[in-house]
Design an enzyme around this catalytic site. Structure first.
Site, short mmCIF file in Angstrom:
data_model
loop_
_atom_site.label_atom_id
_atom_site.label_comp_id
_atom_site.label_asym_id
_atom_site.label_seq_id
_atom_site.Cartn_x
_atom_site.Cartn_y
_atom_site.Cartn_z
N LYS A 197 0.88 -1.34 -0.09
CA LYS A 197 0.03 0.15 0.03
C LYS A 197 0.91 1.24 0.13
O LYS A 197 0.82 2.26 -0.71
CB LYS A 197 -0.90 0.11 1.14
CG LYS A 197 -1.65 1.14 1.40
CD LYS A 197 -2.72 1.17 2.31
CE LYS A 197 -3.61 2.38 2.68
NZ LYS A 197 -4.35 2.49 3.81
N HIS A 251 -6.08 -33.17 17.61
CA HIS A 251 -4.82 -33.97 18.25
C HIS A 251 -3.75 -33.12 18.97
O HIS A 251 -2.67 -33.85 18.78
CB HIS A 251 -4.64 -35.06 16.94
CG HIS A 251 -5.77 -35.82 16.40
ND1 HIS A 251 -6.07 -37.12 17.18
CD2 HIS A 251 -6.56 -35.48 15.73
CE1 HIS A 251 -7.20 -37.36 16.70
NE2 HIS A 251 -7.47 -36.65 15.68
N GLU A 296 10.69 -4.69 4.54
CA GLU A 296 10.59 -6.25 3.97
C GLU A 296 10.18 -6.25 2.53
O GLU A 296 10.88 -7.10 1.94
CB GLU A 296 9.55 -7.03 4.93
CG GLU A 296 9.93 -7.27 6.40
CD GLU A 296 9.30 -5.98 7.09
OE1 GLU A 296 9.15 -4.65 6.67
OE2 GLU A 296 9.08 -6.23 8.54
N LYS A 309 9.74 -0.70 14.18
CA LYS A 309 9.97 -0.70 13.16
C LYS A 309 11.17 0.48 13.00
O LYS A 309 12.31 0.37 12.59
CB LYS A 309 8.90 0.07 11.98
CG LYS A 309 7.74 -0.94 11.69
CD LYS A 309 7.16 -0.40 10.46
CE LYS A 309 5.78 -1.05 10.26
NZ LYS A 309 4.85 -0.46 9.48
N GLU A 317 -5.02 -6.52 14.85
CA GLU A 317 -4.44 -5.09 14.32
C GLU A 317 -5.67 -4.17 14.34
O GLU A 317 -5.47 -3.00 14.76
CB GLU A 317 -3.74 -5.10 12.78
CG GLU A 317 -2.58 -4.20 12.58
CD GLU A 317 -2.01 -4.36 11.44
OE1 GLU A 317 -2.69 -4.11 10.33
OE2 GLU A 317 -0.66 -4.58 11.23
N GLY A 373 -4.92 -1.73 4.84
CA GLY A 373 -4.00 -2.94 4.39
C GLY A 373 -4.67 -4.32 4.73
O GLY A 373 -4.84 -5.18 3.76
N ARG A 374 -5.23 -4.42 5.80
CA ARG A 374 -5.81 -5.94 6.36
C ARG A 374 -7.30 -5.97 5.91
O ARG A 374 -7.91 -6.84 6.10
CB ARG A 374 -5.95 -5.56 7.83
CG ARG A 374 -6.40 -4.70 8.63
CD ARG A 374 -6.07 -4.57 10.09
NE ARG A 374 -6.74 -3.54 10.86
CZ ARG A 374 -6.02 -2.26 11.00
NH1 ARG A 374 -4.68 -2.09 10.40
NH2 ARG A 374 -6.35 -1.69 11.65
O1 F6P Z 1 3.12 -3.00 9.83
C1 F6P Z 1 1.89 -3.19 9.66
C2 F6P Z 1 1.34 -2.80 8.49
O2 F6P Z 1 1.30 -1.57 8.17
C3 F6P Z 1 0.06 -3.34 8.17
O3 F6P Z 1 -0.90 -2.69 8.45
C4 F6P Z 1 0.04 -3.57 6.31
O4 F6P Z 1 -0.90 -4.49 6.05
C5 F6P Z 1 1.62 -4.12 6.35
O5 F6P Z 1 2.30 -3.10 7.19
C6 F6P Z 1 2.00 -3.94 4.89
O6 F6P Z 1 1.98 -2.58 4.70
P1 F6P Z 1 2.34 -2.21 3.18
O7 F6P Z 1 1.11 -2.77 2.01
O8 F6P Z 1 2.10 -0.65 2.95
O9 F6P Z 1 3.51 -2.54 2.72
#
Ligand code: F6P
Length: 547
Positions: free
Chosen positions: A207, A384, A213, A504, A353, A267-268
């Site tokens: 987003k 199990h 990452e 972060k 979240e 995002g979620r």
């Molecule tokens: O660190 C949490 C977050 O901001 C989430 O809310 C989001 O889904 C995820 O990181 C990834 O964010 P982006 O889509 O901006 O890379």
């Protein structure tokens, strides 16, 4: 002084009601009311919800509906559907519901008709998906795409991977899908080790396009492609899904290969936006449209059904009752459908979240419990392993058991055996086994206590016909609105996530301390300093230099 919520009449009445009814047993409640199953069940969009095995009475439910009304749930719901800026800490509208409005509908927000924007992007996604699926879209060497790798994390990964797994039955089997999320290089390396760059398409999903990452994995993907095929290959092998045109361009992806969405999609809550591009590539635009229709149908149910018959409201209120009055810290979600194996992980982000918050919308400190811990595994595997604790542990874990009447892969007796466990688990958790019953079985006296099952443990059973794209859309929207219902009553901002920021920022500070070739001066606490020193020593394979 108590918070606004705890001062509400309905909350105080619920506290009193809990004191009066906490000794009630589900055994008695069922024995005294032969119509309990029909009284405490509801159905919408192919999902039958049996909530009768929760520790509630008609009075409990009436008080919970009163609490929802007193807390302004309906007003807040309507404000979301109108596009008001209900995400107060980020001053944004919350409009995932607009992502699934049918073409021709209109929703004007901040002077823009968002529905036509949504359908413009859907049309571009459709065109692109058709080209890739038909082999018309070619890689740099002229070969068609065989592999699709989604690179993203959090909401830009969990929705795509969950939906791919859930709808795999409907997917184009000659395309291979991989999902890379973790910055751990193993994730990327293992994902591409048996793929050829000239047949592989990367979807960089972020987003913000700032997530470390994702950008690190995207860079490695780019290196992997360009070292084999040259820099011109990027245009053939990379597309981006993002709200950030500028950073996508800076990364080197042409905006004609970018699919956008908007800041009003959290995002979620984004698996049905362009973030669902991998899903559309897997199942095709027509089935993707059915997925969206399922979401929309549940939105309409949430928006219009009376609270008493409204599935998300019922589940939301029962969850709140279990959390705040019974004191249950977690919720188990157990899909008895192998294709839904990633649903619990998806729901973890959606619920935790969103509602893992300790202040109200206005910043006031909260003096009641908010978001529960969500976790789970597909049935029957969990039975199990950890179900022992759910049956006999000292913590009460309310469980959502999700069952289907039909398997997509019928095979002998498998499906009836699987489904018998949905009903059996709910029955065992609710009614348990008394001391007398255990003794009557001839159990030796010294084992009797061990074999007693207290029962009275709450479950929801969600029973559906068969897993389809439409049903998946409705199921996910159901949980989205459960989160909304609870967040509205708890008075929290379910659409921000400030809590993830500090870690972060600190990591960014620590990276150079790990990478530096000179010994860095460390100014953390003694524990963090020591861990960094030890890591640096181990990294150099210098086992004595740690402390
Ligand atoms: O660190 C949490 C977050 O901001 C989430 O809310 C989001 O889904 C995820 O990181 C990834 O964010 P982006 O889509 O901006 O890379």
């Amino acid at each position: 002084m108590k918070s606004e919520l705890r001062q509400r009449d309905a909350w105080r009445n619920l506290e009193e009601h809990f004191e009066q009814t906490k000794g009630h047993l589900l055994r008695e409640l069922f024995a005294n009311d032969p119509a309990r199953a029909t009284r405490f069940s509801a159905e919408a969009e192919g999902i039958y919800l049996d909530y009768s095995k929760n520790r509630v009475t008609s009075e409990t439910m009436a008080l919970l509906f009163e609490l929802a009304r007193e807390s302004g749930l309906e007003t807040r719901r309507d404000a979301m559907f109108k596009g008001e800026h209900i995400n107060v800490s980020e001053d944004r509208a919350v409009l995932h519901i607009a992502l699934r409005l049918p073409a021709g509908a209109s929703l004007v927000v901040d002077d823009v008709d968002v529905v036509s924007q949504v359908h413009d992007v859907l049309a571009r996604m459709t065109d692109f998906a058709n080209r890739v699926r038909s082999g018309d879209w070619k890689g740099a060497t002229g070969k068609p795409i065989k592999n699709v790798v989604n690179v993203g994390i959090g909401g830009s990964d969990l929705g795509p991977v969950m939906a791919y797994e859930a709808l795999r039955y409907y997917s184009k089997r000659d395309l291979t899908f991989r999902f890379v999320s973790n910055v751990d290089s193993t994730d990327f390396v293992e994902a591409v080790r048996d793929l050829s760059p000239d047949e592989t398409l990367f979807i960089i999903s972020s987003k913000t396009f700032t997530t470390l990452e994702t950008l690190t994995n995207a860079q490695s993907a780019r290196d992997w492609v360009t070292s084999a095929l040259g820099t011109d290959a990027v245009a053939h092998h990379f597309v981006a899904v993002s709200t950030n045109e500028k950073l996508v361009t800076t990364f080197g992806i042409d905006t004609k290969n970018m699919f956008g969405f908007w800041d009003w999609v959290g995002g979620r809550y984004s698996m049905d936006s362009a973030i669902g591009l991998s899903t559309m590539l897997a199942i095709g635009p027509e089935l993707f449209a059915e997925l969206l229709a399922g979401f929309h149908a549940m939105d309409e149910h949430f928006r219009t059904a009376p609270l008493e018959k409204n599935l998300p409201v019922l589940m939301g209120l029962i969850g709140l009752w279990n959390r705040d009055f019974l004191g249950c810290p977690s919720v188990g979600v157990m899909p008895y459908e192998q294709y839904l194996k990633r649903l619990p992980a998806y729901l973890q982000q959606l619920t935790m979240e969103s509602n893992g918050k300790h202040v109200t919308l206005r910043g006031g400190e909260i003096d009641y419990d908010t978001g529960a811990l969500y976790w789970g595994e597909p049935g029957t595997n969990g039975q199990h392993s950890f179900y022992q604790l759910i049956h006999q542990g000292t913590t009460i874990v309310p469980v959502d058991l999700i069952g289907f009447a039909q398997s997509l892969n019928p095979l002998g007796r498998h499906h009836d055996i699987l489904s018998s466990n949905v009903f059996a688990q709910a029955e065992a958790l609710a009614f348990g086994k008394t001391e007398e019953e255990v003794r009557a079985e001839g159990t030796p006296e010294h084992v009797v206590a061990h074999r007693v099952m207290q029962g009275n443990r709450p479950t929801n059973v969600l029973l559906c016909e068969v897993l389809t794209p439409r049903l998946l859309g409705s199921l996910v929207a159901l949980y989205e609105h459960v989160v909304f219902t609870q967040g509205a009553i708890w008075g929290v901002d379910s659409f921000d996530q400030w809590g993830v920021e500090l870690g972060k920022v600190l990591a960014v500070r620590i990276i150079p301390e790990l990478e530096s070739s000179d010994e860095p001066e460390l100014h953390h606490d003694s524990s963090t300093n020591e861990l960094i020193k030890r890591y640096r020593a181990l990294k150099r394979n210098d086992h004595d230099a740690g402390s």
